[in-house]
Motif scaffolding. Structure first.
Motif: not given
Length: 84
Positions: A17-21, A25-27, A33-41, A46-53
């Motif tokens: 999924w991406f912005c046509r304009r 990338a977009v969420p 279907k258990q969670y949303f993927v949010i592109p870091a850009g 600060d999202p407070l969550a840190k990479p785990e692996r």
């Protein structure tokens, strides 16, 4: 406007999924279907969550290094190397 691209070659059926304009990338909802993927850009704070692996490490680009193995500078390339 949000656009969807469905991969038919390298990962058949996988949707991107991406912005046509602007092309950013977009969420999106994860495959399971258990969670949303949010592109870091897209994050402003600060999202407070840190990479785990690192996943798919064996399939990484040949130029990608483990970030812990490269020097860290306080500022620009000519600044003092920081001790880790």
């Amino acid at each position: 406007m949000i656009e969807r691209f469905t991969d038919q070659q390298s990962n058949p059926g996988y949707m991107r999924w991406f912005c046509r304009r602007c092309g950013s990338a977009v969420p999106r909802l994860s495959r399971n279907k258990q969670y949303f993927v949010i592109p870091a850009g897209l994050l402003d704070d600060d999202p407070l969550a840190k990479p785990e692996r690192n996943i798919f490490w064996d399939e990484r680009a040949p130029w990608l290094l483990n970030i812990d193995m490269i020097p860290k500078f306080s500022e620009g390339i000519d600044s003092i190397i920081r001790e880790t």
